[in-house]
Motif scaffolding. Sequence first.
Motif, short mmCIF file in Angstrom:
data_model
loop_
_atom_site.label_atom_id
_atom_site.label_comp_id
_atom_site.label_asym_id
_atom_site.label_seq_id
_atom_site.Cartn_x
_atom_site.Cartn_y
_atom_site.Cartn_z
N ILE A 21 1.06 -1.18 -0.17
CA ILE A 21 0.05 0.37 0.17
C ILE A 21 0.87 1.38 -0.43
CG2 ILE A 21 -0.04 0.09 2.77
CD1 ILE A 21 -3.27 0.64 1.68
N GLU A 22 0.80 2.51 -1.23
CA GLU A 22 1.37 3.11 -1.00
C GLU A 22 0.33 4.66 0.01
OE1 GLU A 22 0.24 6.06 -4.24
OE2 GLU A 22 -1.68 5.29 -3.92
N THR A 23 1.05 5.44 -0.07
CA THR A 23 0.84 7.17 1.54
C THR A 23 -0.65 6.97 1.27
OG1 THR A 23 2.67 7.37 1.85
CG2 THR A 23 1.01 8.55 2.04
N CYS A 24 -1.37 7.44 -0.51
CA CYS A 24 -1.72 8.22 -0.77
C CYS A 24 -3.38 7.35 -0.45
CB CYS A 24 -2.16 8.37 -1.90
SG CYS A 24 -1.04 9.95 -2.50
N ALA A 25 -3.07 5.53 -0.82
CA ALA A 25 -4.05 4.78 -0.94
C ALA A 25 -4.39 4.24 0.63
CB ALA A 25 -3.56 3.54 -1.64
N ALA A 26 -2.97 4.20 1.65
CA ALA A 26 -3.63 4.46 2.64
C ALA A 26 -4.48 5.32 3.61
CB ALA A 26 -2.15 4.23 3.56
N ALA A 27 -4.05 6.39 2.54
CA ALA A 27 -4.80 8.27 3.86
C ALA A 27 -6.58 7.87 3.40
CB ALA A 27 -4.44 9.13 2.95
N LEU A 47 -7.60 4.84 2.69
CA LEU A 47 -8.53 3.77 3.91
C LEU A 47 -8.94 4.70 5.01
CD1 LEU A 47 -8.99 0.81 3.29
CD2 LEU A 47 -6.42 0.07 4.34
N ASP A 48 -7.93 5.26 5.44
CA ASP A 48 -7.93 6.08 6.74
C ASP A 48 -8.85 7.44 7.12
OD1 ASP A 48 -7.34 5.17 9.90
OD2 ASP A 48 -6.11 7.12 9.71
N GLY A 49 -9.20 7.58 6.18
CA GLY A 49 -10.23 8.67 5.60
C GLY A 49 -8.95 10.11 6.52
N GLU A 50 -7.90 9.86 6.13
CA GLU A 50 -6.87 10.89 6.71
C GLU A 50 -6.59 12.06 5.35
OE1 GLU A 50 -6.21 13.30 9.23
OE2 GLU A 50 -6.75 12.35 10.53
N ASP A 51 -5.94 12.59 6.01
CA ASP A 51 -4.87 13.39 5.08
C ASP A 51 -3.81 13.06 4.64
OD1 ASP A 51 -6.84 15.68 3.58
OD2 ASP A 51 -5.96 16.73 5.07
N PRO A 52 -2.68 12.89 3.51
CA PRO A 52 -1.71 12.26 3.34
C PRO A 52 -0.92 12.39 4.12
CG PRO A 52 -2.66 13.16 0.53
CD PRO A 52 -3.32 13.21 1.81
N GLU A 53 -0.28 13.65 4.36
CA GLU A 53 0.47 14.34 5.66
C GLU A 53 0.68 13.89 7.22
OE1 GLU A 53 2.57 18.31 7.45
OE2 GLU A 53 1.38 18.35 5.24
N PRO A 54 -0.26 13.75 7.29
CA PRO A 54 -0.93 13.07 8.89
C PRO A 54 -0.46 11.68 8.57
CG PRO A 54 -2.86 13.85 8.65
CD PRO A 54 -2.22 14.48 7.55
N THR A 55 -1.01 10.89 7.76
CA THR A 55 -1.26 9.39 7.25
C THR A 55 0.28 9.10 7.03
OG1 THR A 55 -2.96 9.71 6.02
CG2 THR A 55 -1.56 7.42 5.81
N CYS A 56 1.24 9.57 6.55
CA CYS A 56 3.04 9.46 6.49
C CYS A 56 3.56 9.55 7.60
CB CYS A 56 3.81 10.83 5.82
SG CYS A 56 5.12 10.13 5.35
N GLU A 57 3.24 10.37 8.36
CA GLU A 57 3.53 9.74 10.00
C GLU A 57 3.47 8.16 10.66
OE1 GLU A 57 2.96 13.68 12.20
OE2 GLU A 57 3.83 14.78 10.59
#
Length: 990
Positions: free
Chosen positions: A489-495, A497-507
């Motif tokens: 899974i890449e960061t944007c897909a994870a974001a 999935l989580d309903g979040e923005d990519p930046e906090p998801t990356c952290e």
Amino acid sequence: MDIEGYGHQGRTTPHRLVVRQGLDHALRRAFKDAGVPWFDCKHESTGDGTLVLVPAQVLKGPFVEVLSVSLARELHRHNETHRAEEQIRLRMALHAGEVAYDDQGATGPAINQTFRLIEAPQLKIALAESPGALALITSTWFFDEVVRSSTVVDSSTFRPVHVAVKETVTVGWISLPDHPYPPGTEEAVPAEPEPPPPPPRPEAVSFPASMTGRSTLPRDLPAFTGRDRELAELTATVSTAAGQGTLGVAVHVVDGMPGIGKTTFAVRAAHQLAGCFPDGQVFLELHGHSPGQAPVDPGDALASLLLLWGVPAIAIPAGLDDRARLWREKVTGRKILLLLDDAVGDEQVRPLLPGSPGSLVLVTSRRRIESVADAGPVSLQTLPPPDAAAMFRRYTGAHRHDPRAVAELMAMCGYLPLAITLTAGRLRNHPCWTPERLAADLRRSRNRITMLRAGNRTVAAAFDLSYRDLSPDEKRLFRRLGLHPGAQIETCAAAALDGEDPEPTCEHLDALYLNHLLEEVAPGRYRLHDLTRAYSLTLGSEDGDDKAFERLLDYYLHAVRSATRFVATRGPRPEIAAEPPAGAHEFAREDEAIAWLSAERANLGACITYAAVHDHLHRAAELAVALHPYLEQHGFWHDAHRLDQAVLAAEQAAGNRTDEAATRADLGRVQSLLGDHPAALEDLIRARDLYAGSGDRLGEAAVLTEIGFARMELCEYPAAIEYLTRARALYEELENPFGVAGALGSLASVQFRLGRHDAARADGERALALYVGLGNRLGEALSLLCIGCTYGVCGDYATAIGVFDQVLSLSRELGDRYTEARALNNLGRMHFELGNYGMADSCYSSAQIIYSRLDSRTREAVALNNLGRLHHAGGNFRLSLMYLKRAQDLFGDDRAWQAENLNNLGGLALAWPEAGDAVEFYRQALDQSRAIGIRLQEGRALEGLGRCSVRAAHVADGVARLREALAVFEELKAPEAKAVRAALADLVGV
């Protein structure tokens, strides 16, 4: 190749020179017979043998079908004319793989394996017991991919053996080309032997034996398995620096996921290095993840160390800094090994570090400790499958288990040492259980992670302790990551999935990575271990968000549609949904879009398959249709076929007719590419009916074009023209020039098949003009391909080569392997006609490799057919027959290509009677070509029959046939007319 007994005392230097010269001569003759240019290969003498490196594009079949037999024959010829000391008996190993080069020559695992195979004791015994001169061993890959698929060699004459030489444990397949084993059913692979013991430590690494200080190390487990490379690197680095006095204060952090075996590894390393640290070896448990215990405070840890070193409790300072200062003072000038087990982080470790050089600190932690800048990381991964099986055997004792069952059980354990240990313990304490039963239980379980247990120890509990330390946001993301059905899974897909923005998801992803709950396989791309995913899914009840997977599908659909804007198609593609979901992932450049699609292909396929049967059928259908152009253009036809079938099955089960038309249209298209034209027609006709019933005229026009194309491939040319003409008319009514171009391009192909070359070129040029105006490079390439064929068939080879070169460049820019192979194949034909046999061979062989990888059996057969004709022209009749027979098998029921193949076989038989009955080949070709209207092959068959009659002294019949052939060739403006005209002139003087 390795010469048996080359160094025998009875062989003098002159004898050995004769042997080497004889082997070189035999190899050159054998390579020539196999059609493999000797000087295109790299050769390295090994003293008593030869290593030959063959270019990757060379066909591998001839090495077992022709070369080995020819080599044995040449060796017998040599031995018949030389005395015993100069005779050659040879062992030969065949393997395929990547090869690297450095200053010393060729290197790489593939070369290592080949040398291990040729040293197999079973191969030496086979040669010793054989009356022949050659014993051959192939790798399992070579046997499975080349020998089994051969139509020349009987794979049941090969015998499997287990090879255990040095570090290599594998299976080889032995054959005796000049004295074969009796054919029959292939033998089962024998049970896997115990792996050889690990290689001894390099001599340069020495470990002092004297130890005068205290040691609190736990016992070194005798069942420790694997980790040879990591252990060798760590011990070599430390012992070398310690021996040279340059160690300083060495800190090495052993990290990894829960249950990976960090403590066991560190204890093994500590015992091996103990002699380098004679002033003491101390093991201190920091309880970073112990059930029911808080992590040890660094001040308390220092107090334990000071007490161990003899400091009275009353003399231990109260403050952390004072305790750390006293600890450093006590170990100043001493060489100690300190093993800090299960650390939480650097704030727990840093105060415990000695201050003076000469000591070693080993730290184990589930976290990657980044802030100790000079620490050397040793990140442990799950065990390789052979090591996992070896660990299992050591824990379960000497009882012999089925290797296949053990291999499956190890996979179910995720190759995780903790899971393997617990599973082995259960099996050992239940003597009536078997690995087969345990694997079946795990396979059937809906909650596998909870079944990996023994007593009160479980794998799930180990993961619980890591999950406990996460923040609420990190826990939520971790729970949702398990919902992704793909492997990565890449960061944007994870974001999404989580309903979040990519930046906090990356952290949050980075936090999970640092805690070894996630693996980072590339920047911004992550993977859950199999057992970590299983554990994550057990936590789903804590979430309560049933929209997470839907958000993921919406993200992927938007991203795929954005990316496939850069993927060309030859005609319009109606989409299922007019409005894509909102999304933020837009691609500005083609290279970025294609790179993303390539990286996400497997994930997208997994999401489509899962969504189709889990209440997201409409999104699955949309996503499959959106992804199809990329899969088609880049040759992932089997992926497209599998996904379309899965979606269609779900649509039929759900009674969903709304999306079925688009799914069936794509399925029919890919079935055509894979050569299953009857099945393609069935789905395409059903799609047409659905489009017509719904009033979707654009969809109907697109499917009519595909039906016409499929009819052409089935040699139903009048029907093909009818469908394509209807499609063109419908597109013109819709004022859709893109569709008109596609229909014209397909019409041009049909006209070419029928020998109407002027009409084919005219339609092709009209299609080309439309595609150029639309900026569609794929359509441009396909139009040029047909136009080039019309020049080539009329003898204008130079113009045709120029056109095909354009197609080759366009196809490579687009990444379209199928069109690239078609361009190469046609370039080969032109070079063949011009007598440039080397270039023709290169083009044909490259095309054949691409077709084979695409599993385009008919097109692969076309390339093999051309190679057969090429080797006929070069005088290599036996190899020509082999290629032509292979092509004949692959063509199956394709009458158009079978007609050409039969003509080629007739030509070979006319020159070399061992190939068969030339007259019968030509008669069959004539019947087939007339039945379907292929005028060029009709002319070739008539010419062949005429030449056969002339050879048989039936001159009148021969002249009549040749005149018929000349009329066909002149009608087609084919260059073959020149040779027929000359033959007639010689026969009748006109």
